[in-house]
Design an enzyme around this catalytic site. Structure first.
Site, PDB file in Angstrom:
ATOM      1  N   GLY A 180     -58.941   6.808 -43.274  1.00  0.00           N
ATOM      2  CA  GLY A 180     -59.895   6.868 -44.526  1.00  0.00           C
ATOM      3  C   GLY A 180     -61.103   6.266 -44.262  1.00  0.00           C
TER       4      GLY A 180
ATOM      5  N   GLY B 290     -64.767   4.704 -46.500  1.00  0.00           N
ATOM      6  CA  GLY B 290     -65.348   4.293 -47.787  1.00  0.00           C
ATOM      7  C   GLY B 290     -66.572   3.573 -47.822  1.00  0.00           C
TER       8      GLY B 290
ATOM      9  N   PHE C 189     -66.862   0.717 -48.587  1.00  0.00           N
ATOM     10  CA  PHE C 189     -66.618  -0.905 -48.197  1.00  0.00           C
ATOM     11  C   PHE C 189     -65.878  -1.154 -47.104  1.00  0.00           C
ATOM     12  CE2 PHE C 189     -67.278  -0.574 -52.979  1.00  0.00           C
ATOM     13  CZ  PHE C 189     -67.856  -1.655 -53.298  1.00  0.00           C
ATOM     14  N   GLY C 190     -65.527  -0.024 -46.490  1.00  0.00           N
ATOM     15  CA  GLY C 190     -65.018  -0.143 -45.088  1.00  0.00           C
ATOM     16  C   GLY C 190     -64.282   1.152 -44.849  1.00  0.00           C
TER      17      GLY C 190
ATOM     18  N   THR D 133     -60.147   2.515 -43.169  1.00  0.00           N
ATOM     19  CA  THR D 133     -58.569   2.305 -43.351  1.00  0.00           C
ATOM     20  C   THR D 133     -58.164   2.914 -41.941  1.00  0.00           C
ATOM     21  OG1 THR D 133     -58.771   2.552 -45.642  1.00  0.00           O
ATOM     22  CG2 THR D 133     -56.432   2.641 -44.545  1.00  0.00           C
TER      23      THR D 133
ATOM     24  N   ASP E 230     -59.425   2.567 -60.237  1.00  0.00           N
ATOM     25  CA  ASP E 230     -59.646   3.746 -59.458  1.00  0.00           C
ATOM     26  C   ASP E 230     -58.620   4.625 -59.270  1.00  0.00           C
ATOM     27  OD1 ASP E 230     -61.397   5.351 -57.859  1.00  0.00           O
ATOM     28  OD2 ASP E 230     -61.189   4.422 -56.141  1.00  0.00           O
TER      29      ASP E 230
END
Length: 353
Positions: free
Chosen positions: A42, A44, A46-47, A49, A164
């Site tokens: 993943g 996004g 903000f970072g 995964t 979210d």
């Protein structure tokens, strides 16, 4: 020694090709001498995964490593980011005791970046489930709500707003079929605040997903009812297979016209409409309010069967095959009084003869 060092050697903007964990994917090298990085699962704002294996624990169980990359420019901002991150991580650790929230295994700082290590839940998202199996029925969506609302109630009791909720953040566990709520936005929001408070950064720290987040969340004032709205949008998606951006909206209220694409019972429609109210005052305020409404809605058929469907007769049914109509106790008392008065009047008439 504090869990977070003050090392800020890596304050450059997030760069995927140069990312340490990306370079370690599927290599024999271990991250922190413990985690074997397998692949990216993943990405996004903000970072990123990663799926990893714990090389120390017996059986080398899978885990999820979330690398959060706050774009800070000075030591003070970095220290502030670490403090907020640690606070939110401790909250996640507490919430992880719930069977439908991934357990937090570790959290730490390494070279100017923040990391969460969580248990890996084998399964698939509800978004994938709908794409693969098609939309869900009203009964299935009600069952989904009855399973998820207690999780929201648990968050409410712990004073946590997820921020979210959406089909992509709801996993169907492959082992036992339970729904697991992932990817809490609280940590992201804290890091976004750091960016906002940093010099020369635009004031945009919205955390959530377009279409699923209600208006007050865009105003950076999320409340517990914000999660209820997002859950309502998720229900609309499960029923229609359409994302909120694909649905029509009421030109006056701005509310999603999900009922143009699917028909459900009137009572359930009222519940969903109230979950999806743009106005906070008109929306359900707490998860328990929705649980109560669903419980009443579930009991309505039984209550309907208890209502009188034909006029009551003062005479008992003589045919045993004649269906008995339910009479409330007050009605039965009134009938008994009328019968008693009729008998008393008949005795007086007979006595005067």
């Amino acid at each position: 020694m504090d869990r977070f060092s003050e090392n800020i050697t890596n304050l450059r903007e997030y760069n995927l090709p140069q990312n340490q964990l990306v370079q370690m994917c599927d290599s024999p090298q271990l991250f922190r001498d413990r985690y074997k990085i397998l692949k990216i699962i993943g990405r996004g704002g903000f970072g990123i995964t990663f799926l990893a294996k714990d090389a120390i624990l017996p059986g080398n169980p899978l885990c999820v490593i979330k690398q959060l990359c706050p774009k800070v420019t000075n030591t003070k901002s970095w220290q502030n980011a670490c403090q907020r991150f640690e606070k939110e991580a401790k909250t996640l650790a507490k919430l992880g005791s719930h069977s439908q929230i991934p357990m937090l295994l570790d959290y730490f700082n390494s070279h100017g970046e923040l990391y969460l290590v969580q248990e890996y839940v084998r399964g698939y998202t509800l978004a994938r489930e709908v794409k693969r199996n098609g939309v869900k029925t009203e009964t299935e969506v009600k069952e989904f709500l009855r399973e998820l609302l207690p999780i929201l109630q648990y968050l409410y009791q712990n004073k946590v707003i997820h921020r979210d909720i959406k089909p992509q953040n709801l996993l169907r566990c492959a082992d036992d079929g339970r729904i697991v709520l992932i990817d809490f936005g609280a940590v992201k929001e804290q890091l976004a605040d750091i960016v906002t408070n940093s010099p020369n950064q635009p004031q945009t720290n919205f955390v959530g997903t377009m279409g699923f987040a209600p208006p007050e969340q865009f105003s950076l004032r999320p409340v517990y009812a914000s999660d209820i709205y997002a859950l309502g949008v998720t229900c609309a998606y499960l029923l229609t297979g359409k994302s909120p951006m694909e649905m029509a909206r009421n030109s006056q209220t701005g509310e999603i016209c999900w009922d143009e694409d699917v028909k459900v019972s009137d009572n359930f429609a009222k519940i969903l409409h109230k979950m999806l109210k743009v106005s906070l005052d008109e929306r359900f305020q707490k998860p328990q309010d929705v649980i109560r409404a669903l419980s009443i809605e579930n009991d309505l058929p039984n209550l309907t069967n208890c209502l009188m469907t034909q006029p009551l007769s003062s005479k008992p049914a003589t045919n045993p095959e004649t269906p008995q109509v339910y009479s409330p106790s007050v009605a039965k008392t009134a009938i008994a009084i009328r019968q008693w008065k009729a008998k008393l009047k008949q005795k007086r008439v007979m006595g005067n003869r």
